[in-house]
Every structure is written in structure tokens, then in C-alpha cells.
Scaffold this motif. Structure first.
Motif, PDB file in Angstrom:
ATOM      1  N   GLY A 184      47.266  47.132  49.903  1.00  0.00           N
ATOM      2  CA  GLY A 184      47.788  48.047  48.942  1.00  0.00           C
ATOM      3  C   GLY A 184      48.210  47.308  47.654  1.00  0.00           C
ATOM      4  N   ARG A 185      48.004  46.200  47.586  1.00  0.00           N
ATOM      5  CA  ARG A 185      48.333  45.544  46.041  1.00  0.00           C
ATOM      6  C   ARG A 185      47.064  44.986  45.331  1.00  0.00           C
ATOM      7  N   PHE A 186      46.311  44.319  46.164  1.00  0.00           N
ATOM      8  CA  PHE A 186      45.235  43.519  45.711  1.00  0.00           C
ATOM      9  C   PHE A 186      43.833  44.348  46.036  1.00  0.00           C
ATOM     10  N   THR A 187      42.975  44.185  45.246  1.00  0.00           N
ATOM     11  CA  THR A 187      41.700  44.876  45.358  1.00  0.00           C
ATOM     12  C   THR A 187      40.579  43.584  45.143  1.00  0.00           C
TER      13      THR A 187
ATOM     14  N   LYS B 158      25.789  40.560  38.527  1.00  0.00           N
ATOM     15  CA  LYS B 158      26.405  39.579  37.501  1.00  0.00           C
ATOM     16  C   LYS B 158      26.871  38.381  38.261  1.00  0.00           C
ATOM     17  N   ASN B 159      26.624  38.361  39.639  1.00  0.00           N
ATOM     18  CA  ASN B 159      27.084  37.445  40.310  1.00  0.00           C
ATOM     19  C   ASN B 159      28.684  37.001  40.278  1.00  0.00           C
ATOM     20  N   THR B 160      29.174  38.024  40.179  1.00  0.00           N
ATOM     21  CA  THR B 160      30.773  37.880  39.760  1.00  0.00           C
ATOM     22  C   THR B 160      31.678  38.645  40.917  1.00  0.00           C
ATOM     23  N   LEU B 161      32.625  38.014  41.262  1.00  0.00           N
ATOM     24  CA  LEU B 161      33.813  38.077  42.154  1.00  0.00           C
ATOM     25  C   LEU B 161      34.868  38.478  41.419  1.00  0.00           C
ATOM     26  N   TYR B 162      35.663  39.601  41.923  1.00  0.00           N
ATOM     27  CA  TYR B 162      36.998  39.941  41.162  1.00  0.00           C
ATOM     28  C   TYR B 162      37.977  40.197  42.218  1.00  0.00           C
ATOM     29  N   LEU B 163      38.975  39.892  41.433  1.00  0.00           N
ATOM     30  CA  LEU B 163      40.477  40.222  42.402  1.00  0.00           C
ATOM     31  C   LEU B 163      41.499  40.931  41.476  1.00  0.00           C
ATOM     32  N   HIS B 164      41.618  42.239  41.886  1.00  0.00           N
ATOM     33  CA  HIS B 164      42.550  42.950  40.941  1.00  0.00           C
ATOM     34  C   HIS B 164      43.690  43.116  41.759  1.00  0.00           C
ATOM     35  N   MET B 165      44.826  42.368  41.097  1.00  0.00           N
ATOM     36  CA  MET B 165      46.340  42.060  41.589  1.00  0.00           C
ATOM     37  C   MET B 165      47.310  42.904  41.045  1.00  0.00           C
ATOM     38  N   ASN B 166      47.994  43.775  41.618  1.00  0.00           N
ATOM     39  CA  ASN B 166      49.027  44.630  40.907  1.00  0.00           C
ATOM     40  C   ASN B 166      50.264  44.427  42.010  1.00  0.00           C
ATOM     41  N   SER B 167      51.316  44.905  41.189  1.00  0.00           N
ATOM     42  CA  SER B 167      52.652  44.704  41.812  1.00  0.00           C
ATOM     43  C   SER B 167      52.858  43.302  42.206  1.00  0.00           C
ATOM     44  N   LEU B 168      52.379  42.488  41.429  1.00  0.00           N
ATOM     45  CA  LEU B 168      52.864  41.063  41.759  1.00  0.00           C
ATOM     46  C   LEU B 168      54.277  40.639  42.247  1.00  0.00           C
ATOM     47  N   LYS B 169      54.364  39.814  42.980  1.00  0.00           N
ATOM     48  CA  LYS B 169      55.668  39.352  43.593  1.00  0.00           C
ATOM     49  C   LYS B 169      55.522  37.809  43.411  1.00  0.00           C
ATOM     50  N   PRO B 170      56.974  37.130  43.038  1.00  0.00           N
ATOM     51  CA  PRO B 170      57.029  35.782  42.879  1.00  0.00           C
ATOM     52  C   PRO B 170      56.216  34.986  44.148  1.00  0.00           C
ATOM     53  N   GLU B 171      56.463  35.410  45.475  1.00  0.00           N
ATOM     54  CA  GLU B 171      55.672  34.704  46.459  1.00  0.00           C
ATOM     55  C   GLU B 171      54.074  34.932  46.290  1.00  0.00           C
ATOM     56  N   ASP B 172      53.440  35.295  45.257  1.00  0.00           N
ATOM     57  CA  ASP B 172      52.118  35.580  45.240  1.00  0.00           C
ATOM     58  C   ASP B 172      51.634  34.123  44.232  1.00  0.00           C
ATOM     59  N   SER B 173      52.683  33.596  43.759  1.00  0.00           N
ATOM     60  CA  SER B 173      52.428  32.289  42.938  1.00  0.00           C
ATOM     61  C   SER B 173      51.626  31.298  43.794  1.00  0.00           C
ATOM     62  N   ALA B 174      50.741  30.821  43.370  1.00  0.00           N
ATOM     63  CA  ALA B 174      49.832  29.609  43.820  1.00  0.00           C
ATOM     64  C   ALA B 174      48.429  29.591  42.992  1.00  0.00           C
ATOM     65  N   ILE B 175      48.055  28.563  43.284  1.00  0.00           N
ATOM     66  CA  ILE B 175      46.363  28.391  42.829  1.00  0.00           C
ATOM     67  C   ILE B 175      45.391  29.185  43.845  1.00  0.00           C
ATOM     68  N   TYR B 176      44.702  29.964  42.923  1.00  0.00           N
ATOM     69  CA  TYR B 176      43.755  30.955  43.631  1.00  0.00           C
ATOM     70  C   TYR B 176      42.514  30.439  43.486  1.00  0.00           C
ATOM     71  N   TYR B 177      41.818  30.377  44.636  1.00  0.00           N
ATOM     72  CA  TYR B 177      40.332  29.560  44.585  1.00  0.00           C
ATOM     73  C   TYR B 177      39.598  30.714  45.274  1.00  0.00           C
TER      74      TYR B 177
END
Length: 126
Positions: free
Chosen positions: A65-68, A75-94
Motif C-alpha cells: 500500500g506504500r511502495f510500488t 529501458k532495462n530499468t526497474l523502479y521502486l516508488h516509495m510513499n509514506s516513508l517511515k523511519p523503519e524504511d531506512s536502509a541500503i536498498y539493493y
């Protein structure tokens, strides 16, 4: 040789949004599973979202419900749309790729993925 390059990370306040991108090169087939994984300090790497060749998606419960996740095969491209971010989402994203049509259980077993990007930092402040 497959290369995955992420971009779009940064620092935002809680409730904000970010869009991550991952460009794949050296792999011409669109028959693959791609996904986003994250790792916070002192924690195990965890799956965030995966998308298979036909666009089927899976998400970890905490981001539903928050990420898509989406992909542009032209384009050989992957996306991650992140909404309503929370402190617990903090991380290195791979960004990761599996040279197989289906993702199977890759969301909960990151070892299924064969190729990895270098990661991009996402920091969410309260």
C-alpha cells in the motif's frame, strides 16, 4: 557481464516519497525476475518487492500500500516508488536480478537472486 546500477536514494522526512531506479546492462533478455531488497545496520537483508517477466509483483507486508515496483523492459530499468516513508524504511536498498522467468520465493529467500547492484542509501528521519 550483468551490471545493475541503482540511483534515487537520499534523505527524506517521515511521510515523504522517493523513487529508486535500477538500470540493468549486459543482460539482453527480458525473461527475468527483478527485485528490491534492503538491509539496515545489524539486520538481515530482506526482500521488499519482486516483479517477474510478465509484471507479476510481490511485496513484503510492511510496505504494501506504500511502495510500488515496476519495470520498463524497453529501458532495462526497474523502479521502486516509495510513499509514506517511515523511519523503519531506512536502509541500503539493493536491486537484484534472477535470470529466470519466475521469482518463486525470492522475496523471502534473497539467495535466489544471482546478480546485485551496489546499493543506494535511503534515510528517513522522524
Amino acid at each position: 557481464q550483468v551490471q545493475l546500477v541503482e540511483s534515487g536514494g537520499g534523505s527524506v522526512q517521515a511521510g515523504g516519497s522517493l523513487r529508486l531506479s535500477c538500470v540493468a546492462s549486459g543482460y539482453t533478455s527480458v525473461t527475468n525476475c527483478m527485485g528490491w531488497f534492503r538491509q539496515a545496520p545489524g539486520k538481515e537483508r530482506e526482500g521488499v518487492a519482486t516483479i517477474n517477466s510478465s509484471g507479476g509483483t510481490k511485496y513484503t507486508e510492511s510496505v504494501k500500500g506504500r511502495f510500488t515496483v515496476s519495470r520498463d523492459n524497453a529501458k532495462n530499468t526497474l523502479y521502486l516508488h516509495m510513499n509514506s516513508l517511515k523511519p523503519e524504511d531506512s536502509a541500503i536498498y539493493y536491486c537484484a536480478l534472477r535470470s529466470y522467468y519466475w521469482c518463486d520465493d525470492a522475496l523471502t529467500n534473497y539467495l535466489r537472486m544471482g546478480y546485485w547492484g551496489q546499493g543506494t542509501q535511503v534515510t528517513v528521519s522522524s
